[in-house]
Design an enzyme around this catalytic site. Sequence first.
Site, PDB file in Angstrom:
ATOM      1  N   LYS A   1     -19.556 -31.038  10.113  1.00 47.73           N
ATOM      2  CA  LYS A   1     -19.046 -31.227   8.745  1.00 47.73           C
ATOM      3  C   LYS A   1     -19.881 -30.486   7.709  1.00 47.73           C
ATOM      4  CE  LYS A   1     -16.197 -35.289   8.059  1.00 47.73           C
ATOM      5  NZ  LYS A   1     -16.081 -36.574   7.362  1.00 47.73           N
TER       6      LYS A   1
ATOM      7  N   SER B   1     -15.714 -39.018   0.399  1.00 45.54           N
ATOM      8  CA  SER B   1     -16.924 -38.283   0.018  1.00 45.54           C
ATOM      9  C   SER B   1     -16.574 -36.846  -0.374  1.00 45.54           C
ATOM     10  CB  SER B   1     -17.922 -38.295   1.166  1.00 45.54           C
ATOM     11  OG  SER B   1     -18.306 -39.618   1.434  1.00 45.54           O
TER      12      SER B   1
HETATM   13  N1  COA Z   1     -14.474 -45.680   1.343  1.00 44.81           N
HETATM   14  C1  COA Z   1     -14.575 -44.409   0.945  1.00 44.81           C
HETATM   15  N2  COA Z   1     -14.494 -43.379   1.780  1.00 44.81           N
HETATM   16  C2  COA Z   1     -14.304 -43.657   3.076  1.00 44.81           C
HETATM   17  C3  COA Z   1     -14.203 -44.955   3.564  1.00 44.81           C
HETATM   18  C4  COA Z   1     -14.298 -45.989   2.623  1.00 44.81           C
HETATM   19  N3  COA Z   1     -14.201 -47.272   2.964  1.00 44.81           N
HETATM   20  N4  COA Z   1     -14.009 -44.898   4.896  1.00 44.81           N
HETATM   21  C5  COA Z   1     -13.981 -43.596   5.222  1.00 44.81           C
HETATM   22  N5  COA Z   1     -14.169 -42.852   4.126  1.00 44.81           N
HETATM   23  C6  COA Z   1     -14.148 -41.394   4.009  1.00 44.81           C
HETATM   24  C7  COA Z   1     -15.437 -40.766   4.368  1.00 44.81           C
HETATM   25  O1  COA Z   1     -16.260 -40.612   3.224  1.00 44.81           O
HETATM   26  C8  COA Z   1     -14.979 -39.446   4.908  1.00 44.81           C
HETATM   27  O2  COA Z   1     -14.748 -38.598   3.828  1.00 44.81           O
HETATM   28  P1  COA Z   1     -14.980 -37.058   3.980  1.00 44.81           P
HETATM   29  O3  COA Z   1     -14.254 -36.611   5.211  1.00 44.81           O
HETATM   30  O4  COA Z   1     -14.413 -36.618   2.722  1.00 44.81           O
HETATM   31  O5  COA Z   1     -16.459 -36.911   4.107  1.00 44.81           O
HETATM   32  C9  COA Z   1     -13.611 -39.683   5.492  1.00 44.81           C
HETATM   33  O6  COA Z   1     -13.182 -40.885   4.923  1.00 44.81           O
HETATM   34  C10 COA Z   1     -13.617 -39.781   6.954  1.00 44.81           C
HETATM   35  O7  COA Z   1     -14.512 -40.786   7.258  1.00 44.81           O
HETATM   36  P2  COA Z   1     -14.827 -41.165   8.709  1.00 44.81           P
HETATM   37  O8  COA Z   1     -13.593 -41.315   9.485  1.00 44.81           O
HETATM   38  O9  COA Z   1     -15.772 -42.303   8.639  1.00 44.81           O
HETATM   39  O10 COA Z   1     -15.472 -39.898   9.287  1.00 44.81           O
HETATM   40  P3  COA Z   1     -16.911 -39.588   9.314  1.00 44.81           P
HETATM   41  O11 COA Z   1     -17.023 -38.156   9.476  1.00 44.81           O
HETATM   42  O12 COA Z   1     -17.605 -40.136   8.136  1.00 44.81           O
HETATM   43  O13 COA Z   1     -17.443 -40.366  10.641  1.00 44.81           O
HETATM   44  C11 COA Z   1     -17.720 -40.741  13.031  1.00 44.81           C
HETATM   45  C12 COA Z   1     -16.807 -40.241  11.901  1.00 44.81           C
HETATM   46  C13 COA Z   1     -19.165 -40.427  12.748  1.00 44.81           C
HETATM   47  C14 COA Z   1     -17.579 -42.231  13.161  1.00 44.81           C
HETATM   48  C15 COA Z   1     -17.232 -40.048  14.313  1.00 44.81           C
HETATM   49  O14 COA Z   1     -17.178 -38.666  14.090  1.00 44.81           O
HETATM   50  C16 COA Z   1     -18.143 -40.309  15.490  1.00 44.81           C
HETATM   51  O15 COA Z   1     -18.071 -41.329  16.118  1.00 44.81           O
HETATM   52  N6  COA Z   1     -19.038 -39.351  15.809  1.00 44.81           N
HETATM   53  C17 COA Z   1     -19.991 -39.459  16.916  1.00 44.81           C
HETATM   54  C18 COA Z   1     -19.555 -38.598  18.116  1.00 44.81           C
HETATM   55  C19 COA Z   1     -18.629 -39.387  19.010  1.00 44.81           C
HETATM   56  O16 COA Z   1     -18.929 -40.449  19.511  1.00 44.81           O
HETATM   57  N7  COA Z   1     -17.457 -38.796  19.245  1.00 44.81           N
HETATM   58  C20 COA Z   1     -16.455 -39.389  20.079  1.00 44.81           C
HETATM   59  C21 COA Z   1     -15.659 -40.396  19.331  1.00 44.81           C
HETATM   60  S1  COA Z   1     -14.568 -41.244  20.385  1.00 44.81           S
END
Ligand code: COA
Length: 159
Positions: free
Chosen positions: A42, A129
């Site tokens: 990201k 974000s």
């Molecule tokens: N309020 C405001 N924003 C929110 C929110 C909330 N309650 N919930 C989610 N968001 C936003 C985040 O800020 C993010 O915004 P952005 O894309 O503009 O930065 C977006 O929604 C996506 O969030 P999210 O789905 O939480 O993605 P992420 O990138 O923050 O996290 C992980 C995803 C880290 C949980 C996932 O990539 C992961 O598990 N990674 C580890 C590797 C792994 O195990 N992979 C296999 C998975 S099966």
Amino acid sequence: MKITAIYPGTFDPITHGHSDIIRRAAKLFDEVILSIAINPGKEPLFSLEERQHLAEIVLKDLPNVRTCGFEGLLAEFAQQQNAQVIVRGLRAVSDFEYEFQLAGMNRTLIPDIETIFLTPAAQYTYISSSLVKEIAVLGGDVSEFVHPTVLAALKEKYS
Ligand code: COA
């Protein structure tokens, strides 16, 4: 039995939407770990240390919440932390499909871990974000969406 939950994400940076979810989770579980993914894919604006520092300031009034960075598989990290629950926020129906896949995959990897979905307060359902960063870089006011310390950090990055 003590229940530990992890709330994973990139938190680049933490918004009011994230803190709304974690505050709800903190009322439900004994311990909640805000788990910050390194997520180089990201290309985060803030380093892991900066994201962790900002989250610690925002959540400092919650005694049962701590923050931790992680790299690699979420399911493995959850297991290392002895967490029984993964908390995810659902803002809109559009979040559901991806979240459903993620929960299914994580359950296949580690069957004992349950994913629980929480919804934020209505005024936070449209925050992300990326949008906060996009508005901030263009000089818009994001004070409604982030903690004052995060606001100052965004201003410094984009000054
Ligand atoms: N309020 C405001 N924003 C929110 C929110 C909330 N309650 N919930 C989610 N968001 C936003 C985040 O800020 C993010 O915004 P952005 O894309 O503009 O930065 C977006 O929604 C996506 O969030 P999210 O789905 O939480 O993605 P992420 O990138 O923050 O996290 C992980 C995803 C880290 C949980 C996932 O990539 C992961 O598990 N990674 C580890 C590797 C792994 O195990 N992979 C296999 C998975 S099966």
